[in-house]
Design a protein around this motif. Structure first.
Motif, mmCIF file in Angstrom:
data_model
loop_
_atom_site.group_PDB
_atom_site.id
_atom_site.type_symbol
_atom_site.label_atom_id
_atom_site.label_comp_id
_atom_site.label_asym_id
_atom_site.label_seq_id
_atom_site.Cartn_x
_atom_site.Cartn_y
_atom_site.Cartn_z
ATOM 1 N N LEU A 15 0.827 -1.202 0.000
ATOM 2 C CA LEU A 15 0.000 0.000 0.000
ATOM 3 C C LEU A 15 0.865 1.258 0.000
ATOM 4 O O LEU A 15 1.695 1.433 0.894
ATOM 5 C CB LEU A 15 -0.942 0.026 1.206
ATOM 6 N N LEU A 16 0.685 2.103 -0.996
ATOM 7 C CA LEU A 16 1.408 3.381 -1.065
ATOM 8 C C LEU A 16 0.463 4.488 -0.604
ATOM 9 O O LEU A 16 -0.656 4.594 -1.109
ATOM 10 C CB LEU A 16 1.889 3.655 -2.493
ATOM 11 N N TYR A 17 0.931 5.280 0.344
ATOM 12 C CA TYR A 17 0.096 6.332 0.947
ATOM 13 C C TYR A 17 0.821 7.666 0.895
ATOM 14 O O TYR A 17 1.607 7.963 1.763
ATOM 15 C CB TYR A 17 -0.279 5.881 2.358
ATOM 16 N N PRO A 18 0.571 8.451 -0.154
ATOM 17 C CA PRO A 18 1.108 9.805 -0.150
ATOM 18 C C PRO A 18 0.215 10.739 0.669
ATOM 19 O O PRO A 18 -1.003 10.727 0.510
ATOM 20 C CB PRO A 18 1.092 10.223 -1.633
ATOM 21 N N GLY A 19 0.839 11.516 1.553
ATOM 22 C CA GLY A 19 0.143 12.590 2.252
ATOM 23 C C GLY A 19 0.311 13.848 1.417
ATOM 24 O O GLY A 19 1.428 14.179 1.026
ATOM 25 N N LEU A 20 -0.790 14.535 1.115
ATOM 26 C CA LEU A 20 -0.728 15.694 0.212
ATOM 27 C C LEU A 20 -1.225 16.957 0.889
ATOM 28 O O LEU A 20 -2.064 16.898 1.785
ATOM 29 C CB LEU A 20 -1.617 15.468 -1.020
ATOM 30 N N LYS A 21 -0.726 18.096 0.404
ATOM 31 C CA LYS A 21 -1.327 19.392 0.732
ATOM 32 C C LYS A 21 -1.977 19.890 -0.551
ATOM 33 O O LYS A 21 -1.348 19.884 -1.619
ATOM 34 C CB LYS A 21 -0.254 20.391 1.156
ATOM 35 N N MET A 22 -3.224 20.312 -0.443
ATOM 36 C CA MET A 22 -3.929 20.846 -1.603
ATOM 37 C C MET A 22 -3.668 22.351 -1.622
ATOM 38 O O MET A 22 -4.365 23.125 -0.961
ATOM 39 C CB MET A 22 -5.419 20.524 -1.496
ATOM 40 N N THR A 23 -2.630 22.755 -2.340
ATOM 41 C CA THR A 23 -2.217 24.162 -2.337
ATOM 42 C C THR A 23 -2.927 24.906 -3.475
ATOM 43 O O THR A 23 -3.545 24.286 -4.343
ATOM 44 C CB THR A 23 -0.690 24.299 -2.530
ATOM 45 N N THR A 24 -2.794 26.232 -3.477
ATOM 46 C CA THR A 24 -3.428 27.016 -4.546
ATOM 47 C C THR A 24 -2.786 26.695 -5.896
ATOM 48 O O THR A 24 -3.381 26.919 -6.934
ATOM 49 C CB THR A 24 -3.326 28.531 -4.270
ATOM 50 N N SER A 25 -1.553 26.141 -5.870
ATOM 51 C CA SER A 25 -0.956 25.738 -7.149
ATOM 52 C C SER A 25 -1.028 24.223 -7.356
ATOM 53 O O SER A 25 -0.179 23.632 -8.022
ATOM 54 C CB SER A 25 0.472 26.266 -7.274
ATOM 55 N N GLY A 26 -2.058 23.594 -6.751
ATOM 56 C CA GLY A 26 -2.303 22.169 -6.997
ATOM 57 C C GLY A 26 -1.808 21.285 -5.871
ATOM 58 O O GLY A 26 -1.172 21.754 -4.925
ATOM 59 N N PRO A 27 -2.109 19.966 -5.975
ATOM 60 C CA PRO A 27 -1.699 19.033 -4.917
ATOM 61 C C PRO A 27 -0.185 18.840 -4.891
ATOM 62 O O PRO A 27 0.437 18.716 -5.948
ATOM 63 C CB PRO A 27 -2.402 17.722 -5.293
ATOM 64 N N LYS A 28 0.389 18.863 -3.683
ATOM 65 C CA LYS A 28 1.836 18.630 -3.538
ATOM 66 C C LYS A 28 2.071 17.598 -2.440
ATOM 67 O O LYS A 28 1.358 17.573 -1.436
ATOM 68 C CB LYS A 28 2.552 19.929 -3.180
ATOM 69 N N VAL A 29 3.093 16.777 -2.627
ATOM 70 C CA VAL A 29 3.390 15.699 -1.678
ATOM 71 C C VAL A 29 4.098 16.248 -0.445
ATOM 72 O O VAL A 29 5.093 16.960 -0.561
ATOM 73 C CB VAL A 29 4.279 14.619 -2.334
ATOM 74 N N VAL A 30 3.557 15.916 0.722
ATOM 75 C CA VAL A 30 4.185 16.259 1.995
ATOM 76 C C VAL A 30 5.094 15.109 2.436
ATOM 77 O O VAL A 30 6.167 15.305 2.975
ATOM 78 C CB VAL A 30 3.108 16.547 3.058
ATOM 79 N N GLU A 31 4.634 13.898 2.219
ATOM 80 C CA GLU A 31 5.428 12.719 2.589
ATOM 81 C C GLU A 31 4.827 11.496 1.906
ATOM 82 O O GLU A 31 3.666 11.500 1.496
ATOM 83 C CB GLU A 31 5.400 12.488 4.103
ATOM 84 N N PHE A 32 5.637 10.454 1.803
ATOM 85 C CA PHE A 32 5.137 9.153 1.353
ATOM 86 C C PHE A 32 5.203 8.174 2.506
ATOM 87 O O PHE A 32 6.165 8.160 3.272
ATOM 88 C CB PHE A 32 6.019 8.593 0.227
ATOM 89 N N ASN A 33 4.167 7.321 2.590
ATOM 90 C CA ASN A 33 4.216 6.196 3.514
ATOM 91 C C ASN A 33 4.089 4.925 2.684
ATOM 92 O O ASN A 33 3.428 4.923 1.639
ATOM 93 C CB ASN A 33 3.071 6.280 4.513
ATOM 94 N N ALA A 34 4.703 3.866 3.172
ATOM 95 C CA ALA A 34 4.743 2.611 2.420
ATOM 96 C C ALA A 34 3.846 1.563 3.068
ATOM 97 O O ALA A 34 4.121 0.369 3.032
ATOM 98 C CB ALA A 34 6.191 2.113 2.352
#
Ligand code: AMP
Ligand code: GLY
Length: 422
Positions: A269-288
Protein backbone atom coordinates in the motif's frame (compact mmCIF):
# COMPACT_ATOMS: atom_id res chain seq x y z
CA UNK A 1 -9.23 -24.93 2.35
CA UNK A 2 -9.66 -22.09 4.84
CA UNK A 3 -6.66 -19.81 5.19
CA UNK A 4 -4.47 -18.74 8.07
CA UNK A 5 -3.46 -15.08 8.12
CA UNK A 6 -0.98 -13.27 10.37
CA UNK A 7 -1.22 -9.49 10.89
CA UNK A 8 1.85 -7.72 12.24
CA UNK A 9 1.42 -4.74 14.56
CA UNK A 10 -0.51 -3.64 17.63
CA UNK A 11 -2.40 -0.47 16.74
CA UNK A 12 -5.86 0.60 15.69
CA UNK A 13 -4.91 0.02 12.06
CA UNK A 14 -4.16 -3.63 12.79
CA UNK A 15 -7.40 -4.08 14.76
CA UNK A 16 -9.33 -2.62 11.81
CA UNK A 17 -7.55 -4.92 9.32
CA UNK A 18 -8.21 -7.92 11.58
CA UNK A 19 -11.88 -6.90 11.98
CA UNK A 20 -12.36 -6.73 8.21
CA UNK A 21 -10.46 -9.96 7.53
CA UNK A 22 -12.45 -11.77 10.24
CA UNK A 23 -15.56 -11.24 8.08
CA UNK A 24 -14.05 -13.16 5.16
CA UNK A 25 -15.54 -16.62 4.62
CA UNK A 26 -12.09 -17.70 3.38
CA UNK A 27 -10.39 -17.19 6.75
CA UNK A 28 -9.83 -20.20 9.00
CA UNK A 29 -7.68 -18.55 11.64
CA UNK A 30 -6.31 -15.07 12.28
CA UNK A 31 -3.21 -14.23 14.30
CA UNK A 32 -1.96 -10.79 15.33
CA UNK A 33 1.61 -10.18 16.51
CA UNK A 34 1.61 -8.73 19.08
CA UNK A 35 -1.97 -7.37 18.85
CA UNK A 36 -3.86 -5.46 21.56
CA UNK A 37 -6.79 -5.71 23.95
CA UNK A 38 -9.25 -5.54 21.06
CA UNK A 39 -7.68 -7.95 18.58
CA UNK A 40 -7.83 -10.76 21.17
CA UNK A 41 -11.60 -11.04 20.60
CA UNK A 42 -11.30 -11.82 16.88
CA UNK A 43 -7.81 -13.28 16.54
CA UNK A 44 -5.13 -15.02 18.53
CA UNK A 45 -2.58 -12.54 19.86
CA UNK A 46 0.97 -13.87 19.52
CA UNK A 47 3.62 -12.58 21.91
CA UNK A 48 6.15 -11.66 19.21
CA UNK A 49 7.19 -8.08 18.63
CA UNK A 50 6.57 -6.52 15.19
CA UNK A 51 10.32 -6.04 14.59
CA UNK A 52 11.39 -9.52 15.66
CA UNK A 53 11.68 -10.73 12.07
CA UNK A 54 13.47 -14.04 12.80
CA UNK A 55 10.79 -15.12 15.29
CA UNK A 56 8.01 -14.05 12.91
CA UNK A 57 9.51 -16.14 10.09
CA UNK A 58 9.74 -19.17 12.41
CA UNK A 59 6.16 -18.69 13.63
CA UNK A 60 4.86 -18.35 10.06
CA UNK A 61 6.62 -21.54 8.93
CA UNK A 62 5.68 -23.69 11.88
CA UNK A 63 2.03 -22.58 11.78
CA UNK A 64 1.73 -22.82 7.98
CA UNK A 65 0.46 -19.25 7.63
CA UNK A 66 -0.90 -18.56 4.13
CA UNK A 67 -0.48 -14.78 4.17
CA UNK A 68 1.25 -12.25 6.43
CA UNK A 69 0.14 -8.60 6.42
CA UNK A 70 2.52 -5.90 7.68
CA UNK A 71 0.95 -2.92 9.48
CA UNK A 72 3.74 -0.59 10.72
CA UNK A 73 6.68 1.05 8.96
CA UNK A 74 9.48 -0.24 11.18
CA UNK A 75 9.47 -3.92 10.10
CA UNK A 76 9.30 -2.80 6.45
CA UNK A 77 12.38 -0.60 6.90
CA UNK A 78 14.13 -3.57 8.54
CA UNK A 79 13.43 -5.77 5.52
CA UNK A 80 10.68 -8.07 6.80
CA UNK A 81 9.27 -8.53 3.28
CA UNK A 82 12.67 -9.50 1.86
CA UNK A 83 13.21 -11.97 4.72
CA UNK A 84 9.81 -13.62 4.18
CA UNK A 85 10.20 -13.74 0.40
CA UNK A 86 13.64 -15.33 0.74
CA UNK A 87 11.90 -18.21 2.56
CA UNK A 88 9.13 -18.47 -0.03
CA UNK A 89 6.54 -17.02 2.39
CA UNK A 90 3.69 -14.83 1.10
CA UNK A 91 3.63 -11.36 2.62
CA UNK A 92 1.74 -8.11 1.88
CA UNK A 93 4.03 -5.06 1.83
CA UNK A 94 6.94 -3.51 -0.07
CA UNK A 95 10.55 -4.68 0.03
CA UNK A 96 13.06 -2.70 2.05
CA UNK A 97 14.30 -0.75 -0.97
CA UNK A 98 10.77 0.05 -2.20
CA UNK A 99 9.84 1.17 1.34
CA UNK A 100 12.78 3.58 1.36
CA UNK A 101 10.27 6.09 0.00
CA UNK A 102 9.00 6.24 3.58
CA UNK A 103 12.06 5.49 5.72
CA UNK A 104 14.28 8.10 4.05
CA UNK A 105 12.72 11.50 3.42
CA UNK A 106 15.95 12.45 1.59
CA UNK A 107 15.44 9.50 -0.80
CA UNK A 108 11.78 10.43 -1.34
CA UNK A 109 12.59 14.09 -2.03
CA UNK A 110 15.34 13.22 -4.51
CA UNK A 111 13.06 10.74 -6.27
CA UNK A 112 10.31 13.35 -6.55
CA UNK A 113 12.64 15.98 -7.87
CA UNK A 114 14.10 13.60 -10.49
CA UNK A 115 10.63 12.40 -11.57
CA UNK A 116 9.04 15.87 -11.57
CA UNK A 117 6.50 15.03 -8.86
CA UNK A 118 5.09 18.16 -7.19
CA UNK A 119 6.41 18.64 -3.65
CA UNK A 120 7.72 21.42 -1.39
CA UNK A 121 11.07 22.97 -2.50
CA UNK A 122 13.81 21.48 -0.31
CA UNK A 123 17.49 21.15 0.60
CA UNK A 124 19.18 18.22 2.36
CA UNK A 125 21.91 18.71 5.01
CA UNK A 126 24.31 16.50 6.95
CA UNK A 127 26.08 19.34 8.75
CA UNK A 128 24.52 21.48 11.45
CA UNK A 129 26.36 24.71 10.52
CA UNK A 130 25.25 24.57 6.91
CA UNK A 131 21.67 23.71 7.89
CA UNK A 132 21.61 26.60 10.36
CA UNK A 133 22.95 29.05 7.77
CA UNK A 134 20.25 27.85 5.36
CA UNK A 135 17.32 28.40 7.72
CA UNK A 136 18.72 31.84 8.63
CA UNK A 137 18.83 32.78 4.95
CA UNK A 138 15.35 31.39 4.27
CA UNK A 139 13.56 32.61 7.41
CA UNK A 140 10.15 31.43 8.67
CA UNK A 141 7.75 29.80 8.10
CA UNK A 142 9.91 26.80 7.30
CA UNK A 143 9.74 23.04 7.88
CA UNK A 144 12.60 21.04 9.41
CA UNK A 145 12.53 17.22 9.17
CA UNK A 146 14.69 14.39 10.44
CA UNK A 147 15.14 12.22 7.34
CA UNK A 148 14.61 8.83 8.97
CA UNK A 149 11.75 7.16 10.86
CA UNK A 150 11.10 9.07 14.08
CA UNK A 151 7.77 7.73 15.40
CA UNK A 152 5.95 10.54 13.60
CA UNK A 153 7.79 13.10 15.73
CA UNK A 154 10.65 14.12 13.42
CA UNK A 155 8.79 16.91 11.60
CA UNK A 156 8.92 20.50 12.90
CA UNK A 157 6.61 23.00 11.23
CA UNK A 158 8.27 26.27 12.35
CA UNK A 159 6.44 29.60 12.36
CA UNK A 160 9.46 31.49 13.65
CA UNK A 161 13.19 31.37 12.98
CA UNK A 162 13.77 30.66 16.68
CA UNK A 163 11.60 27.50 16.41
CA UNK A 164 13.59 26.36 13.39
CA UNK A 165 16.89 26.90 15.22
CA UNK A 166 15.59 24.90 18.20
CA UNK A 167 14.43 22.12 15.88
CA UNK A 168 17.85 21.88 14.22
CA UNK A 169 19.61 21.81 17.59
CA UNK A 170 17.29 19.03 18.83
CA UNK A 171 17.83 16.92 15.74
CA UNK A 172 21.49 17.57 14.90
CA UNK A 173 23.13 18.49 18.23
CA UNK A 174 21.01 16.72 20.87
CA UNK A 175 20.28 13.73 18.57
CA UNK A 176 16.77 13.30 20.02
CA UNK A 177 15.79 11.16 17.02
CA UNK A 178 19.10 9.27 17.08
CA UNK A 179 20.24 8.10 13.62
CA UNK A 180 16.95 9.22 12.03
CA UNK A 181 18.30 12.76 12.39
CA UNK A 182 21.73 12.22 10.78
CA UNK A 183 20.33 13.77 7.65
CA UNK A 184 17.94 16.71 7.73
CA UNK A 185 15.48 17.89 5.08
CA UNK A 186 14.61 21.58 5.21
CA UNK A 187 11.67 22.53 3.11
CA UNK A 188 9.28 25.24 2.06
CA UNK A 189 6.10 25.57 4.15
CA UNK A 190 3.07 24.47 2.14
CA UNK A 191 -0.30 26.05 2.86
CA UNK A 192 -3.58 24.25 2.22
CA UNK A 193 -5.75 21.39 3.44
CA UNK A 194 -4.13 18.04 3.93
CA UNK A 195 -5.51 14.80 2.47
CA UNK A 196 -4.41 11.17 2.56
CA UNK A 197 -4.29 9.19 -0.65
CA UNK A 198 -4.01 5.41 -0.52
CA UNK A 199 -3.25 3.05 -3.41
CA UNK A 200 -3.26 -0.74 -3.45
CA UNK A 201 -0.26 -1.77 -5.59
CA UNK A 202 0.82 -5.13 -7.01
CA UNK A 203 4.15 -4.10 -8.56
CA UNK A 204 2.59 -3.55 -11.98
CA UNK A 205 -0.74 -1.87 -11.50
CA UNK A 206 -2.50 0.08 -8.76
CA UNK A 207 -6.00 1.01 -7.56
CA UNK A 208 -6.80 4.14 -5.56
CA UNK A 209 -8.94 4.04 -2.41
CA UNK A 210 -11.32 6.97 -1.79
CA UNK A 211 -9.56 10.08 -0.45
CA UNK A 212 -9.36 10.40 3.35
CA UNK A 213 -8.44 13.19 5.73
CA UNK A 214 -6.45 12.81 8.94
CA UNK A 215 -6.04 15.41 11.68
CA UNK A 216 -2.45 15.37 12.93
CA UNK A 217 -2.15 18.08 15.62
CA UNK A 218 -3.27 17.16 19.14
CA UNK A 219 -5.70 20.07 19.67
CA UNK A 220 -8.75 21.49 17.88
CA UNK A 221 -8.23 23.89 14.98
CA UNK A 222 -4.99 22.10 14.15
CA UNK A 223 -3.08 23.54 17.09
CA UNK A 224 -0.48 21.95 19.36
CA UNK A 225 2.06 19.22 18.70
CA UNK A 226 1.83 16.74 15.87
CA UNK A 227 0.63 13.24 16.74
CA UNK A 228 0.30 9.97 14.85
CA UNK A 229 -3.20 11.15 13.85
CA UNK A 230 -6.23 12.12 15.97
CA UNK A 231 -9.08 11.25 13.64
CA UNK A 232 -10.10 10.62 10.06
CA UNK A 233 -12.98 10.90 7.66
CA UNK A 234 -13.52 9.16 4.32
CA UNK A 235 -14.38 9.93 1.62
CA UNK A 236 -13.54 13.65 1.43
CA UNK A 237 -16.35 14.96 -0.76
CA UNK A 238 -14.69 18.21 -1.83
CA UNK A 239 -11.96 16.16 -3.55
CA UNK A 240 -13.67 15.63 -6.90
CA UNK A 241 -13.27 12.59 -9.15
CA UNK A 242 -11.39 14.89 -11.49
CA UNK A 243 -8.99 16.03 -8.75
CA UNK A 244 -8.39 12.40 -7.78
CA UNK A 245 -7.61 11.52 -11.38
CA UNK A 246 -5.17 14.42 -11.51
CA UNK A 247 -3.47 13.15 -8.32
CA UNK A 248 -3.23 9.71 -9.86
CA UNK A 249 -1.75 11.01 -13.10
CA UNK A 250 0.75 13.48 -11.62
CA UNK A 251 1.68 11.87 -8.32
CA UNK A 252 0.82 8.18 -7.80
CA UNK A 253 1.50 6.83 -11.29
CA UNK A 254 4.84 8.65 -11.85
CA UNK A 255 6.02 7.69 -8.35
CA UNK A 256 5.36 3.99 -8.97
CA UNK A 257 6.99 4.32 -12.37
CA UNK A 258 10.08 6.04 -10.92
CA UNK A 259 10.40 3.29 -8.28
CA UNK A 260 10.06 0.55 -10.90
CA UNK A 261 12.73 2.23 -13.06
CA UNK A 262 15.06 2.01 -10.06
CA UNK A 263 14.37 -1.75 -9.60
CA UNK A 264 12.17 -1.00 -6.58
CA UNK A 265 8.79 -2.23 -7.86
CA UNK A 266 6.27 -1.28 -5.20
CA UNK A 267 3.85 -3.91 -3.94
CA UNK A 268 1.61 -3.27 -0.95
CA UNK A 269 0.00 0.00 0.00
CA UNK A 270 1.41 3.38 -1.07
CA UNK A 271 0.10 6.33 0.95
CA UNK A 272 1.11 9.81 -0.15
CA UNK A 273 0.14 12.59 2.25
CA UNK A 274 -0.73 15.69 0.21
CA UNK A 275 -1.33 19.39 0.73
CA UNK A 276 -3.93 20.85 -1.60
CA UNK A 277 -2.22 24.16 -2.34
CA UNK A 278 -3.43 27.02 -4.55
CA UNK A 279 -0.96 25.74 -7.15
CA UNK A 280 -2.30 22.17 -7.00
CA UNK A 281 -1.70 19.03 -4.92
CA UNK A 282 1.84 18.63 -3.54
CA UNK A 283 3.39 15.70 -1.68
CA UNK A 284 4.19 16.26 2.00
CA UNK A 285 5.43 12.72 2.59
CA UNK A 286 5.14 9.15 1.35
CA UNK A 287 4.22 6.20 3.51
CA UNK A 288 4.74 2.61 2.42
CA UNK A 289 1.87 1.18 4.49
CA UNK A 290 -1.76 1.77 5.47
CA UNK A 291 -2.44 4.99 7.39
CA UNK A 292 -3.41 4.88 11.04
CA UNK A 293 -6.20 6.05 11.67
CA UNK A 294 -7.19 6.19 7.96
CA UNK A 295 -7.50 2.38 7.88
CA UNK A 296 -10.08 2.46 10.69
CA UNK A 297 -12.38 4.57 8.47
CA UNK A 298 -11.54 2.67 5.27
CA UNK A 299 -12.34 -0.77 6.68
CA UNK A 300 -15.83 0.46 7.65
CA UNK A 301 -16.52 1.40 4.02
CA UNK A 302 -14.85 -1.47 2.14
CA UNK A 303 -17.31 -3.90 0.57
CA UNK A 304 -14.91 -6.28 -1.22
CA UNK A 305 -13.31 -9.12 0.76
CA UNK A 306 -10.03 -7.63 2.02
CA UNK A 307 -8.27 -10.99 1.67
CA UNK A 308 -8.94 -10.98 -2.08
CA UNK A 309 -7.37 -7.53 -2.39
CA UNK A 310 -4.29 -8.31 -0.29
CA UNK A 311 -3.69 -11.57 -2.17
CA UNK A 312 -4.10 -9.84 -5.53
CA UNK A 313 -1.41 -7.32 -4.48
CA UNK A 314 0.94 -10.15 -3.50
CA UNK A 315 0.18 -12.25 -6.61
CA UNK A 316 0.25 -9.40 -9.14
CA UNK A 317 -3.40 -9.93 -10.16
CA UNK A 318 -4.90 -6.60 -9.08
CA UNK A 319 -5.94 -5.75 -12.67
CA UNK A 320 -8.46 -8.62 -12.56
CA UNK A 321 -10.15 -7.48 -9.35
CA UNK A 322 -13.01 -4.98 -8.93
CA UNK A 323 -12.83 -3.23 -5.57
CA UNK A 324 -16.17 -2.02 -4.22
CA UNK A 325 -17.05 0.46 -1.48
CA UNK A 326 -20.25 1.09 0.46
CA UNK A 327 -21.90 4.42 -0.21
CA UNK A 328 -21.96 6.93 2.62
CA UNK A 329 -19.24 8.13 4.97
CA UNK A 330 -17.03 6.86 7.76
CA UNK A 331 -15.44 8.77 10.62
CA UNK A 332 -12.88 7.74 13.23
CA UNK A 333 -12.33 9.73 16.43
CA UNK A 334 -9.16 8.83 18.32
CA UNK A 335 -9.36 8.86 22.11
CA UNK A 336 -5.86 9.46 23.50
CA UNK A 337 -4.26 9.35 26.93
CA UNK A 338 -3.98 12.64 28.84
CA UNK A 339 -0.57 14.18 28.11
CA UNK A 340 -0.09 12.44 24.73
CA UNK A 341 1.96 13.06 22.52
CA UNK A 342 4.26 13.78 25.49
CA UNK A 343 4.33 11.76 28.71
CA UNK A 344 1.13 9.96 29.70
CA UNK A 345 -0.07 7.39 32.25
CA UNK A 346 -0.60 3.73 31.40
CA UNK A 347 -2.56 0.97 33.10
CA UNK A 348 -5.77 2.99 33.53
CA UNK A 349 -9.11 1.16 33.61
CA UNK A 350 -11.45 1.66 30.65
CA UNK A 351 -15.24 1.72 30.83
CA UNK A 352 -18.11 2.11 28.39
CA UNK A 353 -16.87 0.43 25.21
CA UNK A 354 -19.82 -1.99 25.05
CA UNK A 355 -22.29 0.89 25.49
CA UNK A 356 -20.47 2.87 22.81
CA UNK A 357 -20.83 -0.02 20.37
CA UNK A 358 -24.59 -0.03 20.95
CA UNK A 359 -24.81 3.33 19.15
CA UNK A 360 -26.02 2.48 15.61
CA UNK A 361 -23.21 2.26 13.06
CA UNK A 362 -20.42 2.32 15.65
CA UNK A 363 -17.40 0.01 15.95
CA UNK A 364 -14.62 0.74 18.45
CA UNK A 365 -11.12 -0.25 17.37
CA UNK A 366 -8.48 -0.65 20.06
CA UNK A 367 -4.96 0.75 19.80
CA UNK A 368 -3.14 1.30 23.13
CA UNK A 369 -5.08 -1.23 25.20
CA UNK A 370 -4.06 -4.42 26.92
CA UNK A 371 -5.88 -7.14 28.82
CA UNK A 372 -4.52 -8.57 32.07
CA UNK A 373 -7.73 -9.85 33.59
CA UNK A 374 -9.15 -6.36 32.99
CA UNK A 375 -8.94 -4.00 30.02
CA UNK A 376 -6.37 -1.22 30.60
CA UNK A 377 -4.74 1.59 28.66
CA UNK A 378 -1.22 0.87 27.41
CA UNK A 379 -0.42 3.56 24.86
CA UNK A 380 -0.83 7.16 23.72
CA UNK A 381 -3.60 6.60 21.23
CA UNK A 382 -5.97 4.30 23.11
CA UNK A 383 -9.08 3.78 20.94
CA UNK A 384 -10.41 4.68 17.50
CA UNK A 385 -14.17 5.14 17.69
CA UNK A 386 -15.58 4.69 14.19
CA UNK A 387 -19.05 5.20 12.77
CA UNK A 388 -20.65 5.03 9.36
CA UNK A 389 -23.58 7.10 8.16
CA UNK A 390 -25.40 8.16 5.03
CA UNK A 391 -23.91 11.62 5.41
CA UNK A 392 -20.65 12.77 7.00
CA UNK A 393 -22.78 14.60 9.55
CA UNK A 394 -24.51 11.34 10.59
CA UNK A 395 -21.23 9.46 10.82
CA UNK A 396 -19.66 12.17 13.01
CA UNK A 397 -22.73 12.52 15.26
CA UNK A 398 -22.78 8.78 15.93
CA UNK A 399 -19.02 8.60 16.52
CA UNK A 400 -19.10 11.52 18.99
CA UNK A 401 -22.15 10.09 20.80
CA UNK A 402 -20.15 6.89 21.30
CA UNK A 403 -16.96 8.72 22.32
CA UNK A 404 -18.83 10.36 25.19
CA UNK A 405 -19.88 6.97 26.59
CA UNK A 406 -16.26 5.84 27.03
CA UNK A 407 -14.41 6.79 30.18
CA UNK A 408 -10.87 6.61 31.49
CA UNK A 409 -8.85 9.01 33.59
CA UNK A 410 -7.51 11.93 31.56
CA UNK A 411 -9.04 10.91 28.20
CA UNK A 412 -8.63 13.49 25.45
CA UNK A 413 -9.96 13.75 21.91
CA UNK A 414 -10.45 16.40 19.27
CA UNK A 415 -13.96 17.85 19.03
CA UNK A 416 -13.55 19.04 15.44
CA UNK A 417 -12.76 15.92 13.41
CA UNK A 418 -14.33 16.30 9.96
CA UNK A 419 -15.54 19.85 10.71
CA UNK A 420 -13.61 21.35 7.76
CA UNK A 421 -15.42 18.99 5.38
CA UNK A 422 -18.99 19.58 6.62
P1 AMP B 1 5.08 14.09 7.91
O1 AMP B 1 5.48 13.21 9.06
O2 AMP B 1 6.13 14.33 6.89
O3 AMP B 1 3.73 13.72 7.36
O4 AMP B 1 4.77 15.51 8.55
C1 AMP B 1 3.88 15.64 9.64
C2 AMP B 1 2.96 16.79 9.38
O5 AMP B 1 3.70 18.01 9.27
C3 AMP B 1 2.22 16.69 8.06
O6 AMP B 1 1.09 15.90 8.19
C4 AMP B 1 1.91 18.15 7.79
O7 AMP B 1 0.76 18.56 8.47
C5 AMP B 1 3.10 18.88 8.34
N1 AMP B 1 4.05 19.18 7.25
C6 AMP B 1 5.04 18.40 6.78
N2 AMP B 1 5.69 19.01 5.77
C7 AMP B 1 5.09 20.19 5.58
C8 AMP B 1 5.30 21.29 4.67
N3 AMP B 1 6.28 21.29 3.78
N4 AMP B 1 4.49 22.36 4.78
C9 AMP B 1 3.50 22.39 5.71
N5 AMP B 1 3.26 21.40 6.59
C10 AMP B 1 4.04 20.31 6.53
N1 GLY C 1 -2.25 8.92 9.44
C1 GLY C 1 -0.90 9.15 9.69
C2 GLY C 1 -0.01 8.02 9.41
O1 GLY C 1 -0.44 6.89 9.33
O2 GLY C 1 1.16 8.26 9.23
Amino acid sequence: MKKKVLIIGSGGREHALAWKLSQSSQIGKLFVAPGNGGTRHIAENIGIDAINIDELVLFTKSNEIDLTVVGPDDPLARGIVDAFQAQGLRIFGPTRTAAEIEWSKAFAKNLMSEAGIPTAAFEIFNEYDKALAHVRTRGAPIVVKASGLALGKGVYVCNTLAQAETALAEIMLDHVHKDAGKEVVIEEFLDGQEISIHAFCDGKTHVLLPPAQDHKPIHDNDTGKNTGGMGTIAPVSWVSAHALQDIDEHIVRPTLHALAQRERQFSGLLYPGLKMTTSGPKVVEFNARFGDPETQSYMRLLKTDLLDILEACVDGTLAKLTIEWHSGFAACIVIASGGYPDKYKKGLSLRGITDAEHVPGVVVFHAGTTFDGELKTSGGRVLGVTAIGNTLHDALDRAYEAVELIEFEGKQYRKDIGAKAL
